[in-house]
Design a protein around this motif. Structure first.
Motif, mmCIF file in Angstrom:
data_model
loop_
_atom_site.group_PDB
_atom_site.id
_atom_site.type_symbol
_atom_site.label_atom_id
_atom_site.label_comp_id
_atom_site.label_asym_id
_atom_site.label_seq_id
_atom_site.Cartn_x
_atom_site.Cartn_y
_atom_site.Cartn_z
ATOM 1 N N ALA A 116 0.973 -1.067 0.056
ATOM 2 C CA ALA A 116 0.174 0.177 -0.074
ATOM 3 C C ALA A 116 0.919 1.274 0.106
ATOM 4 N N ASN A 117 0.315 2.345 -0.474
ATOM 5 C CA ASN A 117 0.969 3.504 -0.432
ATOM 6 C C ASN A 117 1.172 4.206 0.869
ATOM 7 N N HIS A 173 5.974 6.960 -0.349
ATOM 8 C CA HIS A 173 6.100 5.744 -1.106
ATOM 9 C C HIS A 173 4.834 5.382 -1.828
ATOM 10 N N PRO A 174 4.697 5.363 -3.138
ATOM 11 C CA PRO A 174 3.586 4.959 -3.830
ATOM 12 C C PRO A 174 3.198 3.398 -3.727
ATOM 13 N N ARG A 175 2.018 3.019 -3.957
ATOM 14 C CA ARG A 175 1.503 1.731 -4.120
ATOM 15 C C ARG A 175 2.893 0.869 -5.120
ATOM 16 N N SER A 176 3.075 -0.236 -4.720
ATOM 17 C CA SER A 176 4.450 -0.733 -5.206
ATOM 18 C C SER A 176 4.116 -2.177 -5.490
ATOM 19 N N LEU A 177 4.772 -2.846 -6.545
ATOM 20 C CA LEU A 177 4.426 -4.314 -6.943
ATOM 21 C C LEU A 177 6.021 -4.888 -6.782
ATOM 22 N N PHE A 178 5.958 -5.980 -6.203
ATOM 23 C CA PHE A 178 7.324 -6.921 -6.034
ATOM 24 C C PHE A 178 6.824 -8.097 -6.602
ATOM 25 N N GLU A 179 7.736 -8.840 -7.319
ATOM 26 C CA GLU A 179 7.611 -10.317 -7.746
ATOM 27 C C GLU A 179 8.671 -11.127 -7.395
#
Length: 69
Positions: free
Chosen positions: A44-45, A49-55
């Motif tokens: 979450a933002n 820090h913006p909303r971020s995706l991690f793989e």
């Protein structure tokens, strides 16, 4: 490398985690969403820090963080 990286990323939204990559802690944040296969999470933002995706496939690791509130 984090002390206790999580193998299973099937986490409940709101869980506080640390994101690590290449031996460095990159960010702490709360889980916003997780894919059905639990290989991708969004944090979450939070402030700047913006909303971020991690793989997982990109080498990111998650570990549980302590809530300091």
């Amino acid at each position: 490398m984090p002390d206790n990286p999580l193998e299973n990323w099937d986490l409940v939204p709101g869980t506080l985690v640390e994101v690590h990559k290449d031996g460095m802690m990159l960010r702490t944040g709360r889980i916003d969403a997780v894919t059905l296969d639990a290989d991708i999470v969004w944090l979450a933002n939070n402030g700047s820090h913006p909303r971020s995706l991690f793989e997982k496939s990109e080498g990111y690791q998650l570990c549980l963080a302590r809530d300091r509130n």
